[in-house]
Design a protein around this motif. Structure first.
Motif: not given
Length: 258
Positions: A206-219, A240-248
């Motif tokens: 699975v791939c997860q998108e990492l947000f700056a506030d600590g959240r992570r959701i499945d891509c 596909a990412k919600i925010d192109r600047f987020n890490k995966v």
């Protein structure tokens, strides 16, 4: 934090249009204030106008920083991760196409190879780079740390403003996939091709998108395929990412035995 803020502006055309209007109005006002200073007598009003002029200059600098284009805007990124054994020894290949968004020509780009666990000597990476016509590209060592290698890829031609360029590179790293792999690319869509020996049973991929506030959701998965090819099982994953600047983060767990 600055990249996140900058990204909000770059990805919202309406905000940029409104800021451009504000910037043009401020420029006209600043020009009028600068002219008025010449004719005003020495007074508090003149000092006040001078301070306003300084304020407008600061606003102009902030606007310039927020709307500054990222030189390398990746429009297509592909990872080919070939896992060799249950220990996670892997050959990692990355191919990308970018557009030069700056107003300058570019001839090189810095990259990094890293692992969260296993130290590697520089020569052990067997680093290679090439362009889309399969011409070999020169690589310059930039920084050599045990778990992180920084290097600069020299393009075989000058990339002008607005031009596209495609190239790739690969490297080997021991126990690379024994921990989750983090893709730090600034791109809305990433393609993964993961090759795993058929004697390893995949329990989770699975791939997860990492947000700056600590959240992570499945891509969001745009494509997922599984196929057998030789002695490997290949998994094609397009996310596909919600925010192109987020890490995966790419998470793979497997065990021995089919």
């Amino acid at each position: 934090m600055f990249n996140k803020l900058q990204g909000r502006f770059l990805n919202n055309r309406k905000i940029l249009e409104n800021l451009s209007i504000v910037w043009n109005i401020c420029s006209i006002i600043a020009l009028l204030l600068a002219i008025s200073i010449i004719f005003l007598p020495q007074s508090l009003l003149k000092i006040f106008i001078f301070l306003l002029l300084i304020l407008f200059i600061l606003l102009a600098l902030i606007f310039t920083c927020l709307t500054r284009r990222i030189p390398f805007d990746d429009v297509d990124i592909r990872y080919d991760i070939d896992i060799h054994n249950r220990e996670g020894d892997s050959l990692i290949e990355r191919e990308t196409t970018f557009v030069n968004n700056s107003k300058m020509v570019v001839q090189e780009r810095e990259h990094v190879a890293y692992s969260g666990t296993e130290a590697m000597p520089w020569d052990g990476l067997k680093l290679k780079a090439w362009d889309n016509e399969n011409h070999q590209l020169n690589i310059e060592k930039f920084r050599d740390e045990p778990t992180q290698k920084r290097f600069i890829i020299k393009f075989n031609k000058t990339i002008k403003s607005g031009s596209f360029y495609s190239y790739g590179y690969n490297f080997f790293w021991r126990k690379f996939m024994s921990v989750p792999f983090t893709a730090q690319d600034i791109c809305p869509i990433i393609n993964f091709l993961i090759k795993i020996p058929q004697d390893l049973k995949v329990m989770r991929l699975v791939c997860q998108e990492l947000f700056a506030d600590g959240r992570r959701i499945d891509c969001k998965e745009l494509q997922r395929e599984e196929r057998n090819k030789g002695d490997k099982t290949e998994y094609l994953l397009k996310i596909a990412k919600i925010d192109r600047f987020n890490k995966v983060e790419l998470l793979i767990t497997y065990k021995h035995g089919v």
